[in-house]
Design a protein around this motif. Sequence first.
Motif, PDB file in Angstrom:
ATOM      1  N   SER A  40       0.853  -1.185   0.000  1.00 11.88           N
ATOM      2  CA  SER A  40       0.000   0.000   0.000  1.00 11.88           C
ATOM      3  C   SER A  40       0.882   1.225   0.000  1.00 11.88           C
ATOM      4  O   SER A  40       2.091   1.133   0.148  1.00 11.88           O
ATOM      5  CB  SER A  40      -0.927   0.003   1.223  1.00 11.88           C
ATOM      6  N   GLU A  61      -8.680  -0.017   5.308  1.00  8.55           N
ATOM      7  CA  GLU A  61      -9.501   1.063   5.860  1.00  8.55           C
ATOM      8  C   GLU A  61     -10.798   0.550   6.476  1.00  8.55           C
ATOM      9  O   GLU A  61     -11.226   1.008   7.535  1.00  8.55           O
ATOM     10  CB  GLU A  61      -9.827   2.097   4.763  1.00  8.55           C
ATOM     11  N   TYR A 264      -4.903  10.926   7.274  1.00  7.44           N
ATOM     12  CA  TYR A 264      -5.168  12.125   6.472  1.00  7.44           C
ATOM     13  C   TYR A 264      -3.972  13.080   6.500  1.00  7.44           C
ATOM     14  O   TYR A 264      -3.580  13.638   5.461  1.00  7.44           O
ATOM     15  CB  TYR A 264      -6.416  12.817   7.013  1.00  7.44           C
ATOM     16  N   LEU A 267      -1.201  11.746   4.328  1.00  7.94           N
ATOM     17  CA  LEU A 267      -1.477  11.888   2.900  1.00  7.94           C
ATOM     18  C   LEU A 267      -1.355  13.338   2.437  1.00  7.94           C
ATOM     19  O   LEU A 267      -0.740  13.626   1.409  1.00  7.94           O
ATOM     20  CB  LEU A 267      -2.882  11.365   2.587  1.00  7.94           C
ATOM     21  N   LEU A 386     -13.824   5.972   2.849  1.00 10.62           N
ATOM     22  CA  LEU A 386     -12.371   6.140   2.749  1.00 10.62           C
ATOM     23  C   LEU A 386     -11.647   4.962   2.117  1.00 10.62           C
ATOM     24  O   LEU A 386     -10.455   5.079   1.823  1.00 10.62           O
ATOM     25  CB  LEU A 386     -11.786   6.390   4.146  1.00 10.62           C
ATOM     26  N   ARG A 388      -9.924   2.724  -0.366  1.00  8.44           N
ATOM     27  CA  ARG A 388      -9.334   3.217  -1.606  1.00  8.44           C
ATOM     28  C   ARG A 388      -9.220   2.156  -2.692  1.00  8.44           C
ATOM     29  O   ARG A 388      -8.884   2.475  -3.832  1.00  8.44           O
ATOM     30  CB  ARG A 388      -7.950   3.810  -1.303  1.00  8.44           C
ATOM     31  N   ALA A 397      -7.412   9.996  -3.186  1.00  7.45           N
ATOM     32  CA  ALA A 397      -7.643   9.622  -1.788  1.00  7.45           C
ATOM     33  C   ALA A 397      -8.058  10.834  -0.959  1.00  7.45           C
ATOM     34  O   ALA A 397      -8.932  10.743  -0.090  1.00  7.45           O
ATOM     35  CB  ALA A 397      -6.378   8.996  -1.201  1.00  7.45           C
ATOM     36  N   TYR A 400     -11.698  11.592  -1.300  1.00  3.82           N
ATOM     37  CA  TYR A 400     -12.527  10.791  -0.391  1.00  3.82           C
ATOM     38  C   TYR A 400     -12.575  11.425   0.997  1.00  3.82           C
ATOM     39  O   TYR A 400     -13.616  11.417   1.665  1.00  3.82           O
ATOM     40  CB  TYR A 400     -11.974   9.365  -0.287  1.00  3.82           C
ATOM     41  N   TYR A 401     -11.448  11.963   1.430  1.00  2.00           N
ATOM     42  CA  TYR A 401     -11.419  12.605   2.743  1.00  2.00           C
ATOM     43  C   TYR A 401     -12.259  13.879   2.771  1.00  2.00           C
ATOM     44  O   TYR A 401     -12.800  14.242   3.819  1.00  2.00           O
ATOM     45  CB  TYR A 401      -9.975  12.913   3.152  1.00  2.00           C
TER      46      TYR A 401
END
Length: 474
Positions: A40, A61, A264, A267, A386, A388, A397, A400-401
């Motif tokens: 990942s 997730e 988060y 990322l 969330l 992915r 990604a 999505y947050y």
Amino acid sequence: MTALRRYGVLFCNSFLVFGVYYFLQIPICLQNEIMNSYHSYNGTNHTRDQTNCKVCLGLGELRYNMLFSVSRWTNIVLSVPLGFLVDRLGNGRSAILYSSLTLLGSVMFTVGTMSHAPVTSSMYMLMVTGSGLLAFGDGPLRFVQARVVAHCFPESTLSAMTISGFGYCGLAISYYVTPYVDTVAGLIPSVWLGVVACGIGVMCAVGLAFLLPLHPRLDEDDKDNKMFTLRDLRALPGSYWLYIIAIALNAASWIPKQANLPDYLMLRYGYTMIEASHINGLSPIMLLPGILACFLLKMVDCDGIMITFFMAWIVPLYALMGFYKDVNVIIVNLVDGIGIGISSIMMWQILMLMCPAKYVGSLAGLMFLLRNLNVAVIFLASGYILQRHNVESVEDALCYYQHFFLMLIIMASMSVVCGVVMNVLDIRKACALNSRLARWRKSNMETMGLMSMTEPSSQYCGTDRVNNNTVSED
């Protein structure tokens, strides 16, 4: 009860939940190790064949969020029965029972993390079972805390509940200690340290059980406990139901945010796991100044209005965090922690204002039933939002947050609306939640009464505009 014993009760009551809150943050602090696999990506490395995790249990997730959700579902089923059991067993025995179950849950969760990566289904189920048992600490032990305050410190519930809130420092300590221990000693020792913290809670429960029988009023109340009935439920004010809905919606926005924030931050800002954990821990650190601020709020004496204000406090913070990249996340988390710290204490203060002391356990269980139902549903929704799948782009990604933060904003805004309606109902009736307004209203009514009792003079007095002289009927 002597002053020394009262301080002993207050100390044991405060740190009764220290261990469970320390342990509940461990999966958040080790999110990168628990959620990610060797195949990942993360915020600092965007390839699919490399990752910066060491153990890499690879839950993903969805299963990661389900770990948090299962403790909420356990609380949903057991909140009301366990709250009722607190009222029947008394504070000392309830504290020992629930803290022991919490310790057992922490051991089971820790054993589950000792699996070789990727984690097997049997070990994952062991972690799930441990998370379910940890629910006995997040809910019922807090019922015990509130009940001890209601019985032993009826003259100063806000001050005593504020001091009892210092046990929440386990949240902040875990955010800083766990990543450090993981870096130095590895995943397994960092999780076993949480088991030791839960053992501290058991020792505090034993101390509480020893000290409480020395309080004569508590013994008298416990012997006179009556079963909570539907008649008592119907007698509750309408503002109580709006209050527990507001609390449920507010918790459903903040708790999932804390659980997913480290990933988060990694990322979006490229932080390492330790840096993200430290930033995420700023909110719990600010719980302590927030708790101290409750002493100042005691002088304001408008609990209903203040808790609604601090519910509204966090709504713009979610918007800044999710949609404004240049915001200083450190400052946002500090401000967020102040609002949540004050709200956490005011939550119990308002409950004790609305409920008789002998029914605090049952009514707190009802409140946590709705609260954990909302949190569990939001955790499941967060996992689906969330996850992915095969997404390789960090930008996708982060999109999505944004959906995730939008959901949190909606939940927090709905809690504010419920809080406003609750205060309107309270102010129109007895002002039980806003005592200063009640005193102001009473003072005005007394003033109006005195004015109405003063008989107006029948003698006419005026001014002769021609001669500028005062004229009287006499």
